[in-house]
Structure formats: structure tokens, C-alpha cells
Write an enzyme that holds these catalytic residues in place. Structure first.
Site, PDB file in Angstrom:
ATOM      1  N   ASP A  41      41.097  -6.759  -1.323  1.00  0.00           N
ATOM      2  CA  ASP A  41      41.987  -7.838  -0.872  1.00  0.00           C
ATOM      3  C   ASP A  41      42.819  -7.392   0.309  1.00  0.00           C
ATOM      4  OD1 ASP A  41      41.423  -8.319  -3.908  1.00  0.00           O
ATOM      5  OD2 ASP A  41      41.984 -10.254  -3.032  1.00  0.00           O
ATOM      6  N   ARG A 100      49.828 -16.876  -1.836  1.00  0.00           N
ATOM      7  CA  ARG A 100      49.494 -15.638  -2.562  1.00  0.00           C
ATOM      8  C   ARG A 100      49.790 -14.461  -1.615  1.00  0.00           C
ATOM      9  NH1 ARG A 100      43.906 -15.368  -5.632  1.00  0.00           N
ATOM     10  NH2 ARG A 100      45.054 -13.789  -6.841  1.00  0.00           N
ATOM     11  N   ARG A 103      39.512 -18.593  -4.503  1.00  0.00           N
ATOM     12  CA  ARG A 103      40.107 -17.271  -4.573  1.00  0.00           C
ATOM     13  C   ARG A 103      39.124 -16.309  -3.923  1.00  0.00           C
ATOM     14  NH1 ARG A 103      35.989 -15.582  -6.507  1.00  0.00           N
ATOM     15  NH2 ARG A 103      37.032 -13.575  -6.739  1.00  0.00           N
ATOM     16  N   GLY A 104      39.622 -15.069  -3.742  1.00  0.00           N
ATOM     17  CA  GLY A 104      38.810 -14.117  -2.975  1.00  0.00           C
ATOM     18  C   GLY A 104      39.370 -14.045  -1.568  1.00  0.00           C
ATOM     19  N   ALA A 105      39.653 -12.848  -1.096  1.00  0.00           N
ATOM     20  CA  ALA A 105      40.367 -12.705   0.172  1.00  0.00           C
ATOM     21  C   ALA A 105      39.756 -13.494   1.333  1.00  0.00           C
ATOM     22  CB  ALA A 105      40.489 -11.211   0.525  1.00  0.00           C
ATOM     23  N   ASN A 137      42.724  -3.963  -4.637  1.00  0.00           N
ATOM     24  CA  ASN A 137      41.717  -4.867  -5.177  1.00  0.00           C
ATOM     25  C   ASN A 137      42.149  -5.294  -6.571  1.00  0.00           C
ATOM     26  OD1 ASN A 137      39.110  -6.162  -4.709  1.00  0.00           O
ATOM     27  ND2 ASN A 137      38.361  -4.888  -6.373  1.00  0.00           N
ATOM     28  N   LYS A 138      41.327  -6.136  -7.202  1.00  0.00           N
ATOM     29  CA  LYS A 138      41.673  -6.654  -8.521  1.00  0.00           C
ATOM     30  C   LYS A 138      42.075  -5.545  -9.491  1.00  0.00           C
ATOM     31  CE  LYS A 138      41.815  -9.993  -9.350  1.00  0.00           C
ATOM     32  NZ  LYS A 138      43.121 -10.653  -9.066  1.00  0.00           N
ATOM     33  N   GLN A 180      37.176 -13.184 -13.770  1.00  0.00           N
ATOM     34  CA  GLN A 180      36.333 -13.521 -12.630  1.00  0.00           C
ATOM     35  C   GLN A 180      34.925 -12.921 -12.765  1.00  0.00           C
ATOM     36  OE1 GLN A 180      39.533 -12.467 -12.423  1.00  0.00           O
ATOM     37  NE2 GLN A 180      40.527 -13.086 -10.509  1.00  0.00           N
TER      38      GLN A 180
HETATM   39  C1  LIG Z   1      35.766 -10.505  -1.380  1.00  0.00           C
HETATM   40  S1  LIG Z   1      37.406 -10.485  -1.847  1.00  0.00           S
HETATM   41  C2  LIG Z   1      37.237 -10.549  -3.552  1.00  0.00           C
HETATM   42  C3  LIG Z   1      38.448 -10.019  -4.244  1.00  0.00           C
HETATM   43  O1  LIG Z   1      39.391 -11.068  -4.518  1.00  0.00           O
HETATM   44  C4  LIG Z   1      39.636 -11.085  -5.910  1.00  0.00           C
HETATM   45  O2  LIG Z   1      40.948 -11.406  -6.227  1.00  0.00           O
HETATM   46  P1  LIG Z   1      41.281 -12.916  -6.729  1.00  0.00           P
HETATM   47  O3  LIG Z   1      40.146 -13.370  -7.601  1.00  0.00           O
HETATM   48  O4  LIG Z   1      42.597 -12.762  -7.484  1.00  0.00           O
HETATM   49  O5  LIG Z   1      41.447 -13.738  -5.466  1.00  0.00           O
HETATM   50  C5  LIG Z   1      39.302  -9.681  -6.343  1.00  0.00           C
HETATM   51  O6  LIG Z   1      40.310  -8.768  -6.026  1.00  0.00           O
HETATM   52  C6  LIG Z   1      38.056  -9.441  -5.552  1.00  0.00           C
HETATM   53  O7  LIG Z   1      37.648  -8.112  -5.416  1.00  0.00           O
END
Ligand SMILES: CSC[C@H]1O[C@H](OP(=O)(O)O)[C@H](O)[C@@H]1O
Length: 359
Positions: A239, A89, A52-54, A249-250, A198
Site C-alpha cells: 500500500d 483512507r 479497495r487496494g492501493a 501492506n495488509k 480479502q
Molecule cells: C495492490 S494493492 C493491494 C493491497 O491493498 C490491500 O489493502 P485493502 O484491502 O485494505 O485496501 C492489501 O494491503 C493489499 O496488499
């Protein structure tokens, strides 16, 4: 730090001809590398947040497309693999960006030449992400140095935008790693980041691995920490950032931005160019992922014996809503920290960047 692949979230195995990823759903209790050996495995890894993570989602999808093309390089196979990966996603724009990068590279080629070109492009995107995030760290470090006043610098972050969300370095945590490496005393308030945690599961683990002082706090305590003068700045990831500087973002990021503004605390967003959606006019146009309500109604962890378990925290039949992201209006963002430099969160500043990059 980050001198080898063991501190990368995704590595290429040239023998098995597949990527290995860290299954982030098992962290911090178990560090397990997983081979992705089918298109279905790549899609499953993204949907279920093993990765996960963009930026990491984008690079993973690029390797997934390369895997599919290696098995069937036809136009139909390319289309269906892109569709499957794009459907995993909806919010992180890096997913679309990375797939478009690979398709632009291989569509003009004859089918027999596509597999190698797709893999090479995925490998380029992987190394490009490492370089971009290192530069984000350098540009963000300058901001931290401006804030540093000879005592421990207290930085708050939300979710995980560390190397687990990219390949190496991270985005929001990259300046912190650079500051730590430069000998600056820095402490990180790690917001737990319900419901997928996270922060407490991933950022706290990453920072401890790197020897960076950090304290986990409940999401709801962050406003009081800011109001009581215990936070020097907030740095988060993104994101998808719209062309006017709105940041998706989250979920929970927006609330931290409001509290930061109310307490006159700098609120920085760290992101690579690949997370800017030049086609997206503003934050209202960004699709917000709605995830399974069960993620809100239960918590995963380990018991005293270290055995994994998941517990329900609500009465049976309780309803829940689980938007995975929110939008922070550009006006609440102090600056966007990119690999190309630090920019105001505004349409004009991003237009300058777009023209500079000829996008
Ligand atoms: C460097 S992008 C990280 C970004 O992604 C996370 O979302 P997820 O864990 O659902 O993929 C979160 O928004 C982070 O800031």
C-alpha cells in the site's frame, strides 16, 4: 484473460458519464456493479471498501475528482474535493499520488477547460495501471520461472493484490496469472486475511474465476506450511513502500515475512511505482489506518439459504484493536517487483530507480 472490461474492477460508462465499480463488500457471493454518481458516492466507496487496494483506490479517486470538477471547476471546489477524497483512507499512497497527478494536470488550466482534462487524466491513469500491472506480471513471471523445478509451484499470498485491487491483472497475483497463461502448473496458498477476509472472499474468488488452483488457509497456519516445505515463495502487494524499501501492506504481512526468512523462502513484494512514496524515508513514517473494532468482532457472510448476514464472534462489550496494515522492514524483503524491473528492497536500489525515472 483480461481481454475485456468484465475482468476489470472499474470501468467508465460514457453514456452515464460515471464509473462503474464492483462492490467488493458483496463478493464472493454477489457480483454487483455500482455506478458512482456523486463525490459522496466515490468517498463512501473508498471508506467502506466497496473499492479497495492501493492502485484501485487511486484511480477511483481520480475519477471522483474529475466528477467533482465537472460540476464545479473552481479552485475552491478542487480543493474541497481533494480534501474529501484524501481523507477517505490514510495508508495507500496511490490515493495522494493520483489526486496530485490530476491536480498537476488541471490547476494551470482555466476553469472551463478543467473537466475534460481531469476526465482524460483519470482515464490515462486507468489505462496506465493496466499496463503497469501487466509488466509487473511479466517481471514477476521471470522470478517464478527461476523457481520452477518441473513440479507444481506453490506460491503463498496475503490479502488480495489481484485485479480486484487494481484495474486488471493485479500486482502480487499478476505473475501468477502470467504463469498460468504460460502453462506453468501453479498453486496458490490463499491466506484468509482476517479481519476483512480479502484472501478468502476476494483472492480465492478471483483465482477460481481464472482457473488457477488455490487453497484457502487460516492466516495462522502459514508459518507451518512454510516450515513443512509446502511453500516455494511468498508474493504480496503493497500500500505504500518507503524510499528505503520498507513495505507497508495488509496486517499480517510482517509475520509472513518473518516466517519466510526463518525458512529461507523468497519473499517478494509486487508494486507499481505509484505505490512508492519517494517522500517517505522509512516505514515508521507511514500512517497505519486504524479501522472499526467491529470488523474484528464480527464476520460477514451468507447462511445456508444464501442470505447475507453478519454474526458477532465475541461477547458483548469485548474490546478489540484493528490496525489495517503493518510494516515489513526492507531487510526481510527478497525483492521489489515493479513495472520497471526487479529491484532490491534498499535505499540504494530505489535511488537508482528514482534517478532512472527522474522523480
Ligand atoms: C495492490 S494493492 C493491494 C493491497 O491493498 C490491500 O489493502 P485493502 O484491502 O485494505 O485496501 C492489501 O494491503 C493489499 O496488499
Amino acid at each position: 484473460m483480461f481481454s475485456n472490461d468484465d475482468l476489470s474492477s472499474l470501468r467508465w460508462d460514457p453514456v452515464a458519464n460515471t464509473v462503474e465499480i464492483i462492490d467488493q463488500t458483496l463478493l464472493p457471493h454477489t457480483l454487483r456493479w455500482v455506478h458512482l454518481d456523486s463525490l459522496e458516492a466515490y468517498c463512501h466507496a473508498i471508506v467502506h471498501m466497496q473499492v479497495r487496494g492501493a492502485p484501485l483506490i487511486g484511480v477511483t479517486a481520480a475519477f471522483g475528482l474529475a466528477h467533482a470538477v465537472a460540476r464545479d471547476p473552481s479552485d475552491q471546489s478542487l480543493r474541497s474535493a481533494c480534501d474529501a477524497l484524501l481523507a477517505t483512507r490514510p495508508t495507500a499512497v496511490n490515493l495522494r499520488w493520483a489526486l496530485e497527478q490530476v491536480c498537476a494536470e488541471i490547476q494551470p488550466l482555466l476553469p472551463w477547460a478543467r473537466a475534460e482534462a481531469a476526465l482524460n487524466k483519470a482515464l490515462d491513469l486507468r489505462s496506465g495501471d493496466i499496463h503497469s500491472c501487466s509488466l509487473i506480471g511479466d517481471n514477476g513471471l521471470a522470478l517464478l520461472q527461476d523457481l520452477y523445478a518441473g513440479r507444481t509451484l506453490n506460491v503463498m499470498t496475503h490479502c488480495n493484490a489481484g485485479w480486484l485491487a487494481t484495474i486488471q491483472w493485479g500486482t502480487a497475483l499478476a505473475p501468477i496469472y502470467k504463469a498460468h497463461a504460460a502453462g506453468m502448473p501453479v498453486h496458490v496458498w490463499v491466506s484468509e486475511t482476517r479481519p476483512r477476509n480479502q484472501g478468502v472472499n476476494l483472492s480465492a474468488w478471483e483465482l477460481q474465476q481464472a482457473g488457477v488452483q488455490c487453497t484457502v488457509v487460516a492466516d495462522n497456519s502459514c508459518g507451518q506450511l512454510m516450515r513443512s516445505g509446502q511453500v516455494d515463495c511468498v508474493i504480496v502487494g503493497s500500500d505504500r513502500t518507503a524510499a528505503n524499501g520498507d513495505v507497508c501492506n495488509k496486517v499480517g504481512t510482517y509475520l509472513k515475512a518473518l516466517a519466510a526468512r526463518d525458512n529461507e523462502i523468497p519473499f517478494y513484494v509486487a508494486l507499481p511505482e505509484s505505490t512508492i512514496d519517494w517522500r517517505c524515508p522509512d516505514g515508521d513514517a507511514i500512517p497505519i489506518e486504524q479501522r472499526d473494532a467491529a470488523e474484528v468482532l464480527s464476520v460477514a457472510g451468507v447462511d445456508a439459504a444464501g442470505q447475507a448476514l453478519e454474526v458477532n464472534v465475541a461477547a458483548v462489550g469485548t474490546r478489540a484493536l484493528n490496525p489495517a496494515f503493518d510494516v515489513t522492514p526492507a531487510g526481510l524483503v527478497s525483492a521489489l517487483v515493479t513495472e520497471h524491473g526487479v529491484f532490491a528492497a534498499s535505499a540504494a536500489a530505489l535511488e537508482t530507480l528514482r534517478l532512472q525515472l527522474d522523480r
